[in-house]
Design an enzyme around this catalytic site. Structure first.
Site: not given
Length: 335
Positions: A22, A83, A114, A137, A139, A141, A183
């Protein structure tokens, strides 16, 4: 002999940079940093279009310091992202390796999350090809860094949107459920919720439960609040989705007029914040210097405002835990 001279003598003569997974604000700033650090150390640089898929297809172009003029302020990524199912196969990775050797590339900087790093680790093990990761990212994370590229910008975007939604909520005495990205991690929801003064914050790491949420909203109503904001991470487990949550509240608290606003991909876009631009610049310099120093299979990140290197596999497998102190602050602020 100076450190500059030592790096200049290394076997790394050409480095390629790519963005994968992303997109995130700050990726362009990181590309710029990698390219200009290469130029500083008289090392050639190439850009790979469309991530691993572009690498397999040989979609590489030379990049110079002037190639990356006027991109530091731009969102998205000039190298595009995609992707790649092909890269998950041994045959696809073999083609990617041949593409790098054909272009005389000696090392690779991967900007992504990741999934991108997992591909990089496998590629390194199979072909012993030097790789450094830069975490990109929204996120946040990834273990091994307090901030990933794009996270700060996404936070500011979310807070600005919630502030505007609150104006409408106050004008019409409404309860708004605002869904933000996340998510598997609630970093955006928790921080944006506290920053925007949300009455409730729902994140995957903490299952608030429907009854507790209802009781909290009743308490807010009794205290005189005629409008409320509930920030929901998209991965929250309180309900199946944010719309089900809204329906449940309307059924059980008919005095509330409930609305849902899903911020969606607007959180990924926009000009990166100053923090993300500076972070990208610092991480890009470190990534190139590590490769020139003969290091590989590492991720550069930020800890205690210092750039550090973490084993790439640890960054993938490690847990970036939610800030429990901020959870406590959130509980107090919703009083």
């Amino acid at each position: 002999m100076s450190k500059f001279d030592i790096r200049f003598m290394r076997k790394i003569k050409k480095i390629a940079v790519m963005t994968s997974g992303g997109d995130a604000p700050g990726m362009n700033a990181a590309i710029r940093s990698v390219v200009r650090t290469c130029a500083y150390y008289r090392t050639d640089c190439m850009g790979i279009y469309r991530g691993y898929q572009g690498l397999i297809e040989g979609d590489l172009i030379p990049l110079t310091a002037r190639s990356v003029n006027n991109i530091i302020h731009k969102g998205g990524t000039i190298l595009k992202s995609a992707r790649s199912k092909d890269f998950r196969t041994k045959e696809g990775r073999q083609k990617a390796y041949e593409s790098l050797k054909k272009n005389n590339v000696d090392a690779l900087v991967v900007i992504g999350g990741d999934g991108s790093f997992t591909g990089g680790v496998i590629f390194n093990k199979e072909f012993n090809f030097p790789i450094i990761g830069i975490p990109g990212t929204i996120d946040n994370d990834i273990s091994g860094t307090s901030h990933t590229l794009g996270y700060d910008t996404a936070l500011n975007t979310a807070v600005e949107a919630i502030d505007k939604i609150r104006d409408t909520a106050s004008s019409h005495n409404r309860l708004f459920f605002v869904e933000v990205m996340g998510r598997d991690a609630g970093f955006i929801a928790l921080n944006a919720g506290v920053g925007a003064g949300a009455e409730e914050i729902l994140i995957p790491e903490e299952d608030l439960g429907l009854e507790r949420m209802l009781e909290s909203l009743k308490k807010s109503r009794r205290s005189g609040k005629s409008s409320s904001i509930v920030v929901v991470s998209e991965g929250d487990k309180t309900g199946k989705n944010v719309f089900e949550l809204a329906d449940y509240v309307e059924e059980n608290l008919p005095e509330y007029e409930v609305r849902v606003s899903v911020l969606g991909h607007m959180q990924r876009g926009g000009s990166p914040s100053c923090f993300d631009r500076v972070l990208a610049s610092r991480l890009g310099v470190s990534a190139v210097e590590l490769l020139l120093d003969g290091k590989t299979n590492l991720m550069v990140g930020l800890k205690d405002n210092k750039v550090v290197a973490t084993d790439l596999e640890k960054a993938i497998k490690g847990q970036h835990n939610i800030d429990t102190e901020l959870l406590r602050v959130s509980d107090i602020m919703t009083t």
